[in-house]
Design an enzyme around this catalytic site. Sequence first.
Site, PDB file in Angstrom:
ATOM      1  N   GLU A   1     144.698  93.149  52.148  1.00  0.00           N
ATOM      2  CA  GLU A   1     144.946  93.325  50.710  1.00  0.00           C
ATOM      3  C   GLU A   1     144.490  94.705  50.226  1.00  0.00           C
ATOM      4  O   GLU A   1     145.162  95.348  49.439  1.00  0.00           O
ATOM      5  CB  GLU A   1     144.223  92.208  49.948  1.00  0.00           C
ATOM      6  CG  GLU A   1     144.670  92.039  48.508  1.00  0.00           C
ATOM      7  CD  GLU A   1     143.948  90.878  47.829  1.00  0.00           C
ATOM      8  OE1 GLU A   1     143.015  90.291  48.439  1.00  0.00           O
ATOM      9  OE2 GLU A   1     144.311  90.541  46.686  1.00  0.00           O
TER      10      GLU A   1
ATOM     11  N   ASP B   1     143.083  93.064  38.299  1.00  0.00           N
ATOM     12  CA  ASP B   1     142.297  92.039  37.614  1.00  0.00           C
ATOM     13  C   ASP B   1     140.918  92.456  37.117  1.00  0.00           C
ATOM     14  O   ASP B   1     140.577  92.256  35.962  1.00  0.00           O
ATOM     15  CB  ASP B   1     142.116  90.818  38.525  1.00  0.00           C
ATOM     16  CG  ASP B   1     143.431  90.320  39.100  1.00  0.00           C
ATOM     17  OD1 ASP B   1     144.445  91.039  39.005  1.00  0.00           O
ATOM     18  OD2 ASP B   1     143.441  89.207  39.641  1.00  0.00           O
TER      19      ASP B   1
HETATM   20  C1  GLC Z   1     145.580  89.544  42.742  1.00  0.00           C
HETATM   21  C2  GLC Z   1     145.962  90.965  42.382  1.00  0.00           C
HETATM   22  C3  GLC Z   1     147.323  90.978  41.721  1.00  0.00           C
HETATM   23  C4  GLC Z   1     148.314  90.290  42.644  1.00  0.00           C
HETATM   24  C5  GLC Z   1     147.841  88.902  43.095  1.00  0.00           C
HETATM   25  C6  GLC Z   1     148.687  88.329  44.219  1.00  0.00           C
HETATM   26  O1  GLC Z   1     145.443  88.753  41.619  1.00  0.00           O
HETATM   27  O2  GLC Z   1     145.006  91.555  41.554  1.00  0.00           O
HETATM   28  O3  GLC Z   1     147.743  92.274  41.438  1.00  0.00           O
HETATM   29  O4  GLC Z   1     149.553  90.199  42.011  1.00  0.00           O
HETATM   30  O5  GLC Z   1     146.530  88.980  43.575  1.00  0.00           O
HETATM   31  O6  GLC Z   1     148.736  89.223  45.293  1.00  0.00           O
END
Ligand code: GLC
Length: 432
Positions: A400, A168
């Site tokens: 994460e 993102d």
């Molecule tokens: C965030 C990450 C993306 C992922 C999402 C759910 O937006 O950047 O890659 O798919 O979270 O985990």
Amino acid sequence: MNDRDLAAAALALLHGNDVGAFIKPARLQYPHQWNWDAAFIAIGLRHVDVNLARRELSALLRAQWRSGMVPHIVYHAGPSDYFPTPDFWRTSGRPHGGAIPSSGLTQPPMATTAVRLLLDASDDDDGIAFARELFPQLLAWHRWLHTARDPDGTGLVAIVHPWESGTDNAPRWRGPLAGLGEVDPPAYARRDQRHVPEDERPVADDYARFMHLIGLYRGWQWDDATLWARAPFLVVDVLFNAILIRADADLAEIASRLDQPHDEIDAWHSRGVRAFRERLWDEERGAFLDIDLRSGKRPAADTWVTFTALYAGVADARQAERMVDERLRAPGRYAGMRFGLPTVALDDPSFEPRRYWCGPVWINANWLVARGLRAAGYPEDASRLASHALELTRRAGFTEYYDPRDGSACGAQGFSWSAALVLDLLHDPDGV
Ligand code: GLC
């Protein structure tokens, strides 16, 4: 913690995040289904519970739009405390849309590779039947990508929003996002900093730009042709195209095992490989870099995505060697911290060790790059990244992302793909 206990903890986490119809990406932060998360989750689960892995992918593809697009967030059970809420996207009622509330964006087609890996793991009648069921949907998705997102047939597709890359707030978006100029986002209230500290999430200006783009696109009814013609953010992303090229090869392999024609898919693949090598390699910098189609520029930031050219199998031996020598093994760039792989080079001015995609180690990045390194003839570097991923999760749990300096946990806790890919690394260490 030994390997058995680690695998048991990973599976327990995935069961804990199972909401019945799908597995959510994180305990609190992400309560819906995300596109490439579903694929990584299925890739790990295929070793221990192939039916659950299949359910994950079927659930995702149920949200496919009539156009072929597969959305990046699927709100199977309606709204929650997560923002953006389903109604913020204004995707419902679109003639080319889907039956389940969803975002209007897509994500890298990892799901195709997941289906291929599931088929490799179980090619009995059930395995074949599952691939046969999903194949037309995957084909429609790839066809949409190769047309709506590459109408001129260049071989490379473009993304219209940073969220489509899955990375993102990566610093490589700074140029394209600055190109938006003054922004005028619709009214919104962030909720992504309730479960995660603010300094580990995107900065306010980036977030306003994310919202601005959604505001524009929903105003254009998510019409593909309008987006292509007018989207102020239009970028040929190295990561997205690397995953697509590999997914095209996997889709052709699925087709051939199902005795389906695959000329069209082969053509996408060979065109993609050629264009990736010709257009994305920057000889001076020795890296594969995105192209901002609106400005014609490449990003200034030095990020991990260059290494995904190895995963796609498109880098020649000389390019691979340059990336490994000048970057991956170079202290002060991608080496030298306690844990690899930082997602941004350590000497890049945008490197921030705890902020989301601006530097922390991500398990899926390690997994993708390790697979690429092994295929390109760098097994020791591959094993190093795989063992760092295991050590990080052993020390700090399935979070994460991780601070490369000390391996401490960052971002959302109880994160599914970190657990799922650890299952894959433990069961198939030579896979990467
Ligand atoms: C965030 C990450 C993306 C992922 C999402 C759910 O937006 O950047 O890659 O798919 O979270 O985990």
